[in-house]
Design an enzyme around this catalytic site. Structure first.
Site, PDB file in Angstrom:
ATOM      1  CE  LYS A  29     -20.479  40.479  46.279  1.00  0.00           C
ATOM      2  NZ  LYS A  29     -21.466  39.835  45.367  1.00  0.00           N
ATOM      3  CE  LYS A  35     -15.056  22.756  50.346  1.00  0.00           C
ATOM      4  NZ  LYS A  35     -14.700  23.097  48.944  1.00  0.00           N
ATOM      5  CG  ASP A  53     -14.691  18.727  48.028  1.00  0.00           C
ATOM      6  OD1 ASP A  53     -13.468  18.561  48.223  1.00  0.00           O
ATOM      7  OD2 ASP A  53     -15.161  19.763  47.548  1.00  0.00           O
ATOM      8  CG  LEU A  85     -24.107  31.214  42.592  1.00  0.00           C
ATOM      9  CD1 LEU A  85     -22.885  31.736  43.341  1.00  0.00           C
ATOM     10  CD2 LEU A  85     -24.492  29.844  43.125  1.00  0.00           C
ATOM     11  CB  THR A 104     -18.483  29.338  34.273  1.00  0.00           C
ATOM     12  OG1 THR A 104     -19.498  29.796  35.181  1.00  0.00           O
ATOM     13  CG2 THR A 104     -18.397  30.292  33.094  1.00  0.00           C
ATOM     14  CB  CYS A 119     -17.879  35.183  38.336  1.00  0.00           C
ATOM     15  SG  CYS A 119     -18.562  33.817  39.301  1.00  0.00           S
TER      16      CYS A 119
END
Length: 437
Positions: free
Chosen positions: A318, A35, A30, A151, A119, A258
């Site tokens: 969510k 991070k 990364d 996922l 993607t 997504c």
């Protein structure tokens, strides 16, 4: 195998950690030094159930670094798992994918396979291969494979270790065999196809689920108009094995990283080829309208939100994640504030991220009870277990007037009928048990 993974978000980090769980030596790369330092301490930078535990369990097989040259130099497989965010026109931004591909081309010192797990639009793997061949040492053979992820945030570890399927898109049989060997310990069926088919499988799958959500939300709106109950309707639909009962929960639309961008990306790609997928276009439009459903309901009870104290339960798109991308809260709360309402909000993990959005003067509460205290109306945007399992008598006990607008259908109507409330959910009859006089 010796594997490098570019990107440590939901896709990259979960993939790398799960590969380490099955015995591979994995280097996660990364650009963010802070991070990387966090991960080196065994701390996950994202909220994902079970991820930190697996990171620590497999720390001897996991390395985290910003040194991409060393990370990519001698690996058998290099996985690209960086983001492909949505551009303003709806197309996918592939700049991070191509940037990593260029780094790989300048770093590899041996033959390897580059796997695109991000993607990406159909045909992107071909372009990545062309870039790698143009920029790398001609004596080194780099094969490119498409290996899309399936996922879901909140269940990403389980979805990876026990995947519904593993899709591998290759142009050479030996590349497919290598990747089948990489996944041999995973509990999932493996489909090997060509790269463009693999890329399309990802988009077609996500967009079908998004379409299913938008379809059931349209049926829910019609249920309200004709007096049907969406819970009974979807239960009856779900018994049919051809339909299934998943993604039939009526609510206020899909969000996250997504579905929104993937539907728009496929819509854009079709338009680029002078073709329109009308079902996907409709799913996008329905979802955007559905996000505003709570505010539209509130307008039925209040001429204006000015001066009202509004309780908001749930901020993330969510449960099980701290991700706010495309969350209905981001659409509705600014309207409340702009109308002059006082907003009190609670979410078990999403409040710190929400604060970074700097949307306005919001009171962040440490409990559901304090959020409801003195409120004129309550909006439910996320079906967290803490909200679904709430003692619903708290609404009338804590609120000034118990008007509940539930965007996720958290409570049974039979239970809410026992309370002095107005309870408005999606696709079901409204409970009017509150005397507002």
């Amino acid at each position: 195998m010796k594997i490098a993974v570019a990107g440590t978000g939901y896709v990259g980090l979960v993939t790398g950690v799960c590969l380490a769980e099955h015995g591979h030596l994995v280097t996660c790369v990364d650009v963010d030094e802070a991070k990387v330092a966090l991960m080196q301490q065994g701390v996950s930078p994202i909220y994902e159930e079970g991820l930190s535990e697996l990171m620590n369990k497999n720390r001897d097989r996991l390395t985290y670094t910003t040194d991409y040259k060393a990370a990519y130099a001698d690996k058998d497989v290099i996985i690209i798992g960086v983001g492909t965010p949505e551009k303003k026109d709806g197309s996918a931004n592939l700049s991070y994918v191509y940037a990593v591909a260029e780094q790989i081309a300048h770093s590899v010192t041996r033959d390897c396979v580059v796997v695109v797990k991000s993607t990406v639009p159909i045909g992107t793997n071909d372009k990545v291969e062309a870039l790698l061949n143009a920029k790398s040492d001609p004596s080194i053979h780099i094969h490119v494979a498409s290996n899309p992820e399936f996922l879901a945030q909140g269940t990403a570890v389980r979805d990876t270790l026990h995947a519904s399927r593993i899709v591998i898109g290759v142009e050479e049989p030996e590349t497919g065999e290598l990747l089948k060997a990489m996944y041999q310990e995973f509990d999932a069926p493996i489909l090997v196809t060509n790269r463009k088919s693999a890329e399309m499988i990802k988009y077609a799958s996500n967009d079908f689920l998004a379409l299913k959500i938008s379809y059931v939300n349209e049926i829910a709106l019609l249920c309200e108009l004709v007096g049907a109950d969406i819970d009974d309707v979807t239960r009856g639909m779900g018994y049919d094995s051809r339909i299934g009962n998943k993604f039939l929960q009526a609510g206020i639309g899909y969000g996250g990283s997504c579905f929104p961008k993937d539907t728009k990306a496929l819509h854009w790609l079709a338009n680029f080829h002078d073709y329109e997928i009308k079902t996907i276009k409709a799913a996008i439009e329905v979802n955007e309208n559905q996000k505003l459903k709570p505010i539209k309901i509130a307008r039925k009870y209040f001429d204006s939100l000015e001066g009202l104290t509004i309780a908001v339960l749930g901020l993330t798109f969510k449960p099980g994640t701290d991700d706010l991308r495309e969350a209905p809260s981001l659409v509705n709360i600014p309207i409340m504030l702009d109308d002059g309402a006082h907003v009190k909000a609670w979410d078990p993990v999403g409040m710190e991220n929400f604060k970074k959005r700097a949307l306005g003067d919001i009171t962040y509460c440490d409990s559901i009870e304090s959020t409801l205290d003195g409120a004129d109306v309550c909006f439910i945007f996320t079906e967290w277990p803490e909200i679904k399992n709430l003692d619903v008598s708290l609404f009338s006990k804590e609120m000034r007037q118990a008007i509940i607008i539930d965007g996720r259908n958290c409570y049974a109507l039979a239970r809410m009928e026992q309370e002095p409330v107005i309870y408005h959910s999606i696709g079901r009859r409204t409970i009017f048990n509150l005397n507002r006089g």
